[in-house]
Design an enzyme around this catalytic site. Structure first.
Site, PDB file in Angstrom:
ATOM      1  N   GLY A  27      84.604  92.895  57.949  1.00  0.00           N
ATOM      2  CA  GLY A  27      84.852  92.551  56.493  1.00  0.00           C
ATOM      3  C   GLY A  27      83.800  92.955  55.440  1.00  0.00           C
ATOM      4  CG  HIS A  33      85.346  98.864  55.321  1.00  0.00           C
ATOM      5  ND1 HIS A  33      84.336  98.296  54.716  1.00  0.00           N
ATOM      6  CD2 HIS A  33      85.011  98.856  56.598  1.00  0.00           C
ATOM      7  CE1 HIS A  33      83.362  97.866  55.447  1.00  0.00           C
ATOM      8  NE2 HIS A  33      83.649  98.075  56.859  1.00  0.00           N
ATOM      9  CD  GLN A  57      79.275  94.144  66.185  1.00  0.00           C
ATOM     10  OE1 GLN A  57      80.411  94.239  66.837  1.00  0.00           O
ATOM     11  NE2 GLN A  57      78.866  95.046  65.293  1.00  0.00           N
ATOM     12  N   GLY A 149      84.485 104.550  61.083  1.00  0.00           N
ATOM     13  CA  GLY A 149      83.737 105.209  60.119  1.00  0.00           C
ATOM     14  C   GLY A 149      82.589 105.972  60.753  1.00  0.00           C
ATOM     15  CG  ASP A 152      78.607 102.125  61.711  1.00  0.00           C
ATOM     16  OD1 ASP A 152      77.416 101.800  61.747  1.00  0.00           O
ATOM     17  OD2 ASP A 152      79.658 101.920  60.974  1.00  0.00           O
TER      18      ASP A 152
HETATM   19  O1  PAF Z   1      81.718  98.925  62.569  1.00  0.00           O
HETATM   20  C1  PAF Z   1      81.963  97.535  62.750  1.00  0.00           C
HETATM   21  O2  PAF Z   1      82.124  96.933  61.453  1.00  0.00           O
HETATM   22  C2  PAF Z   1      81.752  96.741  64.135  1.00  0.00           C
HETATM   23  O3  PAF Z   1      80.821  97.181  64.737  1.00  0.00           O
HETATM   24  C3  PAF Z   1      83.310  96.810  64.580  1.00  0.00           C
HETATM   25  C4  PAF Z   1      83.661  98.197  65.048  1.00  0.00           C
HETATM   26  C5  PAF Z   1      84.315  96.166  63.592  1.00  0.00           C
HETATM   27  C6  PAF Z   1      82.948  96.132  65.871  1.00  0.00           C
HETATM   28  O4  PAF Z   1      82.750  94.569  65.508  1.00  0.00           O
END
Ligand code: PAF
Length: 283
Positions: A27, A33, A57, A149, A152
Site C-alpha cells: 500500500g 506502483h 518482514q 519494482g 528493491d
Molecule cells: O515490496 C513490497 O512492497 C513488499 O516487500 C512485498 C513484496 C509486497 C511483500 O510484502
C-alpha cells in the site's frame, strides 16, 4: 475494481479467471506502483493487486506500527490504473496462528544466503518475511505473471530464487524504478522526509550514478569507488549502511570479469532509511 478481504472469496473469484498478472504491495501507493499496474496490464488479462503490510518482514525496531496506511487513496489509484481486483487481507487471514500480537508458530521460508548480505545484514529476517508472504500470496492468487519494482533489487533476486527453487510456474517481471525529476527513486518511505531532506535525498542516486560512470570509463577498483561514495554520502549527512557493486546474476561482489553489474546503496537520511540501485553493463 473488486475489493476482496478473504482467501475463500479470492479463490472463488479467481477460479474463473485465466492469465492473471499480480502486483503484491504494502500500500501507500506511488507512481512507481502505478507503473507496475500498467506493466501488469501488458502481461495479463486479469490484474490483481494486493495490499498487505506484512508484519513478518519488519524488525522489532522498524516502522511497522507507523507504516503509512492509505487504503482509500490506494484503491482509487489502483482502480484508475485499471486493476481488476485488490486483495486486502487481515493479518489473521494471512497468518492463521496470529494471536493478535505474535506470529510465533508461523512457518517461514529460509531464503538463500545472499539474503543475509546488503539489506539483509542490517535487517535480519527481512527477506525470510518477504519470501514467506510472497509464497503465501502466490499460493492464493496463483498468477501466471508477478510484477515487482526494481528499486528493491535484492528483493526481486530473492523472489526469483523462490520461484526457481520451489518450481513455481510464475514469470517474475521487474519494472523499472520510477524517479522524481531530481533522480530520487519513488518510495513509500519518501513520505517520511522533510522538504529539506527530500531535496537532499537524490544524493544517494547521484553517488550510485557516479560509480556507474566511473566503471563505464574503465575504473573497476570497486572497493575504492564504494568507499569514496560512502564517504561522500557521510559528508553530506547520511548514515551509510552500504554501497556495493555486485554481479546482477549472482548478487555476489563484482569482479573484473563481470559485465552485467548493479550498484546498490542503502543509507539513512535522518531516521529514514532509503535504498536505490542502478543496473548497467560495464562495457
Ligand atoms: O515490496 C513490497 O512492497 C513488499 O516487500 C512485498 C513484496 C509486497 C511483500 O510484502
Amino acid at each position: 475494481m473488486q475489493r476482496i478481504h478473504t482467501a475463500n472469496e479470492l479463490r472463488s473469484t479467481l477460479n474463473t479467471k485465466s492469465n492473471i498478472a499480480f502486483i503484491p504491495t504494502m500500500g501507500n501507493l506511488h507512481d512507481g506502483h502505478i507503473a507496475l499496474v500498467s506493466l501488469a496490464k501488458q502481461h495479463g488479462e486479469c490484474v490483481v493487486a494486493s495490499i498487505f503490510v506484512n508484519p513478518l518482514q519488519f524488525g522489532p525496531n522498524e516502522d511497522l506500527a507507523n507504516y503509512p496506511r492509505t487504503l482509500e487513496a490506494d484503491c482509487k489509484r489502483l482502480a484508475d490504473a485499471g486493476a481488476d481486483i485488490v486483495f486486502i487481507p487481515s493479518v489473521k487471514e494471512m497468518y492463521p496462528d496470529f494471536d493478535g500480537e505474535h506470529l510465533n508458530q508461523t512457518m517461514t521460508i529460509t531464503p538463500p544466503s545472499i539474503a543475509a548480505e546488503l539489506c539483509g545484514a542490517s535487517r535480519p529476517g527481512h527477506f525470510a518475511g518477504v519470501a514467506t508472504v510472497v509464497m503465501k500470496l502466490f499460493n492464493l492468487v496463483m498468477p501466471q505473471v508477478a510484477i515487482f519494482g526494481k528499486k528493491d533489487f535484492q528483493q526481486v533476486f530473492v523472489i526469483k530464487e523462490l520461484v526457481r527453487q520451489f518450481n513455481l510456474p510464475i514469470q517474475i517481471i521487474a519494472g523499472d524504478t520510477v524517479r522524481e525529476p531530481s533522480g530520487l527513486a519513488m518510495s513509500s518511505r519518501n513520505g517520511y522526509l522533510t522538504p529539506t531532506q527530500k531535496s537532499e535525498a537524490a544524493q544517494l542516486h547521484q553517488c550510485l550514478a557516479n560509480i556507474v560512470h566511473a566503471v563505464k570509463q574503465g575504473n573497476t577498483n570497486f572497493t575504492v569507488l564504494e568507499n569514496s561514495a560512502s564517504q561522500t554520502l557521510a559528508q553530506q549527512g547520511w548514515l551509510v549502511d552500504y554501497v556495493s557493486v555486485r554481479a546482477t546474476d549472482t548478487l555476489k561482489p563484482a569482479t573484473n570479469q563481470d559485465k552485467e553489474l548493479v550498484v546498490l546503496g542503502a543509507a539513512k537520511l535522518g531516521s529514514t532509511r532509503l535504498i536505490d540501485n542502478i543496473d548497467f553493463c560495464a562495457k
